[in-house]
Design a protein around this motif. Sequence first.
Motif, PDB file in Angstrom:
ATOM      1  N   GLY A 148       0.849  -1.186   0.000  1.00 28.64           N
ATOM      2  CA  GLY A 148       0.000   0.000   0.000  1.00 28.64           C
ATOM      3  C   GLY A 148       0.882   1.232   0.000  1.00 28.64           C
ATOM      4  N   SER A 149       0.537   2.216  -0.801  1.00 32.70           N
ATOM      5  CA  SER A 149       1.406   3.392  -0.909  1.00 32.70           C
ATOM      6  C   SER A 149       0.585   4.663  -1.034  1.00 32.70           C
ATOM      7  CB  SER A 149       2.333   3.258  -2.120  1.00 32.70           C
ATOM      8  OG  SER A 149       1.587   3.273  -3.329  1.00 32.70           O
ATOM      9  N   ILE A 150       1.265   5.786  -0.770  1.00 31.15           N
ATOM     10  CA  ILE A 150       0.660   7.100  -0.950  1.00 31.15           C
ATOM     11  C   ILE A 150       1.765   8.087  -1.297  1.00 31.15           C
ATOM     12  CG2 ILE A 150       0.787   7.580   1.549  1.00 31.15           C
ATOM     13  CD1 ILE A 150      -1.784   9.309   1.123  1.00 31.15           C
ATOM     14  N   ALA A 151       1.509   8.922  -2.301  1.00 31.06           N
ATOM     15  CA  ALA A 151       2.475   9.941  -2.723  1.00 31.06           C
ATOM     16  C   ALA A 151       2.012  11.299  -2.223  1.00 31.06           C
ATOM     17  CB  ALA A 151       2.616   9.947  -4.239  1.00 31.06           C
ATOM     18  N   PHE A 152       2.861  11.968  -1.476  1.00 26.38           N
ATOM     19  CA  PHE A 152       2.566  13.308  -0.961  1.00 26.38           C
ATOM     20  C   PHE A 152       2.991  14.351  -1.991  1.00 26.38           C
ATOM     21  CE2 PHE A 152       3.702  17.168   1.321  1.00 26.38           C
ATOM     22  CZ  PHE A 152       2.633  17.322   2.201  1.00 26.38           C
ATOM     23  N   PRO A 153       2.216  15.407  -2.229  1.00 29.04           N
ATOM     24  CA  PRO A 153       0.973  15.750  -1.532  1.00 29.04           C
ATOM     25  C   PRO A 153      -0.238  15.050  -2.130  1.00 29.04           C
ATOM     26  CG  PRO A 153       1.530  17.487  -3.075  1.00 29.04           C
ATOM     27  CD  PRO A 153       2.639  16.478  -3.159  1.00 29.04           C
ATOM     28  N   VAL A 154      -1.238  14.823  -1.300  1.00 28.83           N
ATOM     29  CA  VAL A 154      -2.507  14.274  -1.763  1.00 28.83           C
ATOM     30  C   VAL A 154      -3.625  15.020  -1.059  1.00 28.83           C
ATOM     31  CG1 VAL A 154      -2.413  12.427  -0.025  1.00 28.83           C
ATOM     32  CG2 VAL A 154      -3.904  12.172  -2.009  1.00 28.83           C
ATOM     33  N   HIS A 155      -4.511  15.595  -1.850  1.00 26.86           N
ATOM     34  CA  HIS A 155      -5.626  16.385  -1.335  1.00 26.86           C
ATOM     35  C   HIS A 155      -5.074  17.392  -0.322  1.00 26.86           C
ATOM     36  CE1 HIS A 155      -9.860  17.074  -1.440  1.00 26.86           C
ATOM     37  NE2 HIS A 155      -9.993  16.942  -0.132  1.00 26.86           N
ATOM     38  N   ASN A 156      -5.670  17.447   0.868  1.00 27.80           N
ATOM     39  CA  ASN A 156      -5.163  18.380   1.878  1.00 27.80           C
ATOM     40  C   ASN A 156      -4.661  17.637   3.110  1.00 27.80           C
ATOM     41  OD1 ASN A 156      -7.595  17.466   2.777  1.00 27.80           O
ATOM     42  ND2 ASN A 156      -8.420  19.456   3.391  1.00 27.80           N
ATOM     43  N   PHE A 157      -4.223  16.377   2.910  1.00 25.06           N
ATOM     44  CA  PHE A 157      -3.787  15.565   4.035  1.00 25.06           C
ATOM     45  C   PHE A 157      -2.403  16.019   4.492  1.00 25.06           C
ATOM     46  CE2 PHE A 157      -6.477  11.499   3.533  1.00 25.06           C
ATOM     47  CZ  PHE A 157      -7.578  12.251   3.169  1.00 25.06           C
ATOM     48  N   PRO A 158      -2.182  16.176   5.804  1.00 26.48           N
ATOM     49  CA  PRO A 158      -0.888  16.653   6.296  1.00 26.48           C
ATOM     50  C   PRO A 158       0.184  15.564   6.264  1.00 26.48           C
ATOM     51  CG  PRO A 158      -2.357  16.197   8.136  1.00 26.48           C
ATOM     52  CD  PRO A 158      -3.170  16.014   6.894  1.00 26.48           C
ATOM     53  N   VAL A 159       1.428  15.993   6.367  1.00 25.81           N
ATOM     54  CA  VAL A 159       2.568  15.071   6.383  1.00 25.81           C
ATOM     55  C   VAL A 159       2.389  14.005   7.457  1.00 25.81           C
ATOM     56  CG1 VAL A 159       5.036  14.907   6.919  1.00 25.81           C
ATOM     57  CG2 VAL A 159       4.198  16.730   5.434  1.00 25.81           C
ATOM     58  N   GLU A 160       1.880  14.409   8.607  1.00 20.34           N
ATOM     59  CA  GLU A 160       1.776  13.513   9.754  1.00 20.34           C
ATOM     60  C   GLU A 160       0.852  12.314   9.506  1.00 20.34           C
ATOM     61  OE1 GLU A 160       1.305  16.763   9.846  1.00 20.34           O
ATOM     62  OE2 GLU A 160       3.124  17.436  10.900  1.00 20.34           O
TER      63      GLU A 160
END
Length: 409
Positions: free
Chosen positions: A138-150
């Motif tokens: 499972g992965s996620i690339a920042f930035p995505v929407h308005n989700f914070p780094v944390e």
Amino acid sequence: MMLKFIAKDIQFLKTTGHTPALTPPDIYYSDLLTQPSKEFEIFARRIADTCAAQKTFTTAAIQIDPATPEDAIDKANDIFHACFHSVLDENRGIWECLDPFTAIFVFWDYQTAAQGKKLLDLLNEKIAQALNTELIMGSIAFPVHNFPVEEMAGCALKALDHAAFFGPGHAIEFDGVSLNICGDRLFQLNDIDAAITEYEKGLSIAPANINLLNSLGVAFGVDGFLDKAMEFFEKARHINPEEVMVIHNIALIHRFNDKNDSAIAYLKKAHGINPDIFEIELLLGHLLFKEQKFDPAISHLDAAIRVKPESGTAFRIKGQILLERAEAASAAAQFNQAVKLNPNDPEALSGYARAMALQKKNLSIALSFAKKSLDLNPENEQYRQNLEEIQNIHDRIEETDQNSSIKSA
């Protein structure tokens, strides 16, 4: 306050069975967000410290197929380390083992999303080859929407849970469905408020997702906010007027609001779309019974039994209908099946006892069942009346038998 359902089988629909069943994971790694392990706490602090200044970075949680031979699992930590540093270096990322099967990675210093995806695929491929096994990622690339780094580490875990439904060899990039799955997990753990938060986050990414709209409606409905629940069910129905789980749930709201005519109308529409959904047939049968429409009620209850014969509820309601028709022997057969399937169903026990008593058969068993139903629900006046009626029948027959014996002597 949560709603009290009329039966454990009659409840909001989360899915309809249209899609192939997927196997839930044995372990939900998103549980670490509410019960963090030492390893996850360490990684969460590291990602907050190292990624705060990064404009783009990728976080991935990678799990080895649990069926991998033990000798390969024993060397997984070393493989994670070697593969990570063969693709990246210490200035471009960090990683941490969460358990013997699973590691979480974050890396940065790439120019485009395509380059980041290429690095992630290479890392995944190298680990799989070195361990000679399939991975779940499972992965996620920042930035995505308005989700914070944390939140990135947690989002990667939610995506990992999402991928785990499909099994080894699958990789999922975090999306609204990942949040729906996380919300469902929290719902399962009875943390309804937290589930609502996840569904709302999911809708911020995918505002037209029917499953998320329906899930949010279910959560509000279970929490007792029926108007709020209806609002989301109606939004979902506006997107797809033929979605049976949504139509069923709207019917259930009407049922809770004592608008049985409206509930029946919606359920008939759902039945017309798909006549093979247990919850729809059961609720329709139940409501038609309450409206004294016995023949169509039995037809839908028979359909419910055909779809899910292991549930005693439909048998019990059929028994109640047959009691209303004064068909005590047939009612007893239905109650008998209901009690076999659920020996602690007080309504089935009381109904079975009454059906036996009306036939003046097995009165000792009838008394024991009537007493048990009242023990299970001491506040139920109908169970108390049934017990008294059966006790009177039992005593009269016993007295008659004693008088006959005296006269014979």
